[in-house]
Write an enzyme that holds these catalytic residues in place. Structure first.
Site, PDB file in Angstrom:
ATOM      1  N   HIS A 134       4.014   7.101   3.756  1.00  0.00           N
ATOM      2  CA  HIS A 134       4.947   5.990   3.573  1.00  0.00           C
ATOM      3  C   HIS A 134       4.484   5.040   2.479  1.00  0.00           C
ATOM      4  O   HIS A 134       3.335   5.089   2.046  1.00  0.00           O
ATOM      5  CB  HIS A 134       5.178   5.218   4.889  1.00  0.00           C
ATOM      6  CG  HIS A 134       3.986   4.492   5.434  1.00  0.00           C
ATOM      7  ND1 HIS A 134       3.129   5.027   6.357  1.00  0.00           N
ATOM      8  CD2 HIS A 134       3.507   3.246   5.183  1.00  0.00           C
ATOM      9  CE1 HIS A 134       2.187   4.145   6.652  1.00  0.00           C
ATOM     10  NE2 HIS A 134       2.387   3.048   5.949  1.00  0.00           N
TER      11      HIS A 134
ATOM     12  N   GLU B 232       7.792   1.025   4.909  1.00  0.00           N
ATOM     13  CA  GLU B 232       7.325  -0.011   5.828  1.00  0.00           C
ATOM     14  C   GLU B 232       7.507  -1.353   5.119  1.00  0.00           C
ATOM     15  O   GLU B 232       7.170  -1.483   3.948  1.00  0.00           O
ATOM     16  CB  GLU B 232       5.823   0.234   6.110  1.00  0.00           C
ATOM     17  CG  GLU B 232       5.147  -0.816   6.980  1.00  0.00           C
ATOM     18  CD  GLU B 232       3.654  -0.547   7.176  1.00  0.00           C
ATOM     19  OE1 GLU B 232       3.031   0.148   6.351  1.00  0.00           O
ATOM     20  OE2 GLU B 232       3.109  -1.036   8.184  1.00  0.00           O
TER      21      GLU B 232
ATOM     22  N   HIS C 268       0.825  -1.213   0.000  1.00  0.00           N
ATOM     23  CA  HIS C 268       0.000   0.000   0.000  1.00  0.00           C
ATOM     24  C   HIS C 268       0.856   1.259   0.000  1.00  0.00           C
ATOM     25  O   HIS C 268       2.038   1.211   0.328  1.00  0.00           O
ATOM     26  CB  HIS C 268      -0.978   0.040   1.183  1.00  0.00           C
ATOM     27  CG  HIS C 268      -0.341   0.032   2.544  1.00  0.00           C
ATOM     28  ND1 HIS C 268      -0.112  -1.124   3.256  1.00  0.00           N
ATOM     29  CD2 HIS C 268       0.117   1.035   3.332  1.00  0.00           C
ATOM     30  CE1 HIS C 268       0.450  -0.819   4.420  1.00  0.00           C
ATOM     31  NE2 HIS C 268       0.607   0.486   4.497  1.00  0.00           N
TER      32      HIS C 268
END
Ligand code: CO
Length: 134
Positions: A79, A130, A7
């Protein structure tokens, strides 16, 4: 080591408004707004088929995105999340290469109930990354 884009997270000042734009104007499938008290955020997932957008709203005084929204009052890309098969192997490889891991330096359970690591933006071209165990 690195797998698929899971994502792109966008921090938003008003998550209900952002959700409505993605759903009603852009016609995307969106999740309900969920409180993530252990992470200090509210989340909405926008399903784009090949990947997702994670809308992040502030939850509580100590929300980790509060400072970001002060610097970016209309919101912004916060992010990227990329999948890895084995988070512990990834962690060791990154540490050996001198890439800094945020927080305790250990994997923790992220907003989707899977182990995650956040890598220091200064070691990744100014981008917060991440890693999530797929
Ligand atoms: Co994320």
């Amino acid at each position: 080591m690195i797998g698929r884009l899971n994502h792109v997270a966008i921090a938003v000042p008003d998550i209900a408004k952002a959700r409505a734009i993605w759903r009603d104007v852009l016609g995307a499938r969106v999740s309900e707004i969920e409180d993530q008290p252990e992470h200090g955020v509210q989340t909405v997932f926008v399903d784009l088929g090949n990947t997702k957008i994670e809308l992040l709203g502030v939850l509580g005084e100590d929300s980790p995105i509060r400072g970001f929204l002060e610097r970016n009052p209309s919101g912004g890309i916060h992010h990227l999340c990329v999948e890895v098969e084995d988070i512990e192997a990834a962690r060791q490889q990154l540490r050996a290469a001198g890439v800094r891991i945020l927080g305790s330096g250990e994997a923790r359970i992220g907003a989707h109930g899977k182990p995650v690591l956040f890598l220091h933006p200064k070691d990744l071209s100014g981008t917060l990354v991440e890693l999530e165990q797929a």
